[in-house]
Design a protein around this motif. Sequence first.
Motif, short mmCIF file in Angstrom:
data_model
loop_
_atom_site.label_atom_id
_atom_site.label_comp_id
_atom_site.label_asym_id
_atom_site.label_seq_id
_atom_site.Cartn_x
_atom_site.Cartn_y
_atom_site.Cartn_z
N ALA A 156 0.84 -1.21 0.00
CA ALA A 156 0.00 0.00 0.00
C ALA A 156 0.87 1.25 0.00
O ALA A 156 0.55 2.25 -0.66
N ALA A 157 1.95 1.22 0.73
CA ALA A 157 2.86 2.37 0.76
C ALA A 157 3.59 2.51 -0.58
O ALA A 157 3.86 3.62 -1.05
N ALA A 158 3.90 1.41 -1.23
CA ALA A 158 4.61 1.45 -2.50
C ALA A 158 3.69 1.87 -3.64
O ALA A 158 4.12 2.52 -4.59
N ALA A 159 2.41 1.55 -3.58
CA ALA A 159 1.47 1.88 -4.66
C ALA A 159 1.29 3.39 -4.83
O ALA A 159 1.36 3.89 -5.96
N ALA A 161 3.34 5.79 -4.06
CA ALA A 161 4.62 6.31 -4.54
C ALA A 161 4.78 5.99 -6.02
O ALA A 161 5.27 6.83 -6.80
N ALA A 162 4.34 4.85 -6.47
CA ALA A 162 4.44 4.48 -7.88
C ALA A 162 3.50 5.34 -8.71
O ALA A 162 3.84 5.76 -9.82
N GLU A 163 2.29 5.62 -8.21
CA GLU A 163 1.34 6.47 -8.93
C GLU A 163 1.90 7.88 -9.06
O GLU A 163 1.77 8.54 -10.08
N ALA A 164 2.51 8.36 -7.98
CA ALA A 164 3.08 9.72 -8.01
C ALA A 164 4.21 9.79 -9.04
O ALA A 164 4.34 10.78 -9.78
N GLU A 165 5.00 8.75 -9.14
CA GLU A 165 6.10 8.73 -10.11
C GLU A 165 5.55 8.72 -11.53
O GLU A 165 6.06 9.42 -12.41
N THR A 166 4.52 7.94 -11.80
CA THR A 166 3.94 7.90 -13.15
C THR A 166 3.26 9.22 -13.49
O THR A 166 3.33 9.70 -14.61
N THR A 167 2.64 9.84 -12.53
CA THR A 167 2.00 11.15 -12.75
C THR A 167 3.06 12.20 -13.03
O THR A 167 2.90 13.03 -13.94
N GLU A 168 4.13 12.20 -12.31
CA GLU A 168 5.22 13.16 -12.54
C GLU A 168 5.87 12.92 -13.89
O GLU A 168 6.26 13.86 -14.58
N ALA A 169 5.98 11.68 -14.32
CA ALA A 169 6.58 11.39 -15.61
C ALA A 169 5.66 11.86 -16.74
O ALA A 169 6.12 12.35 -17.77
N GLU A 170 4.35 11.76 -16.61
CA GLU A 170 3.41 12.20 -17.63
C GLU A 170 3.31 13.73 -17.65
O GLU A 170 3.16 14.34 -18.70
N ALA A 171 3.39 14.40 -16.54
CA ALA A 171 3.22 15.85 -16.46
C ALA A 171 4.30 16.60 -17.25
O ALA A 171 3.97 17.50 -18.02
N PRO A 172 5.56 16.30 -17.16
CA PRO A 172 6.54 17.01 -17.97
C PRO A 172 6.35 16.76 -19.46
O PRO A 172 6.59 17.65 -20.29
N ALA A 173 5.88 15.61 -19.85
CA ALA A 173 5.65 15.34 -21.27
C ALA A 173 4.54 16.24 -21.80
O ALA A 173 4.61 16.75 -22.92
#
Length: 181
Positions: A156-159, A161-173
């Motif tokens: 649950a703690a890792a999920a 963090a993973a969503e935040a990383e994918t959101t951050e990766a999509e936002a700069p694009a």
Amino acid sequence: MAVKIRLARRGRKKAAMFDIVVADSRSPRDGRFIEKIGTYNPQTNPATINFDGEKAFDWIMKGAQPTDTVRAMLSYRGVLYRKHLQLGVIKGAISQDTADQRFTDWKEQKDAKIEGKRTNLGNAKEDARKQRLAAETKVNEARAEAQRAKQAAALAAAAPAAEAETTEAEAPAETTEEAGA
């Protein structure tokens, strides 16, 4: 000469076994004896008492005096009761057949009682083993549940963090696409 029926020690240190012997009262405990009539092992539960009842009865009738411990063993196995009945036959109070029948009945009851004690000890040991196994199973289940909860919390703690990383990766694009238009 005073004759005693007593125990003679043998076996190693703190693991004694005894021979039941007929000996002169003046001889040492582990010394000379007239006749060995059996063995006694107090290390087992119930204690193992093996002796020739006929020889013990003959010596008792001849006047041999048992020590306190041996008297308890002879009583436990019925030798003293048999002596009591035989003295009644000698005095003419009862017949030999009656004495034999009374002794046989007593012996059957005593054997049933001894066997009952053995089975109760066996059952108690088995019940204790089952209780230990159930307690161990309960502890193992609690440990497994705690492990599952710990793993679920880690996932649950890792999920997020993973969503935040994918959101951050999509936002700069997206920002680069907007800048280019």
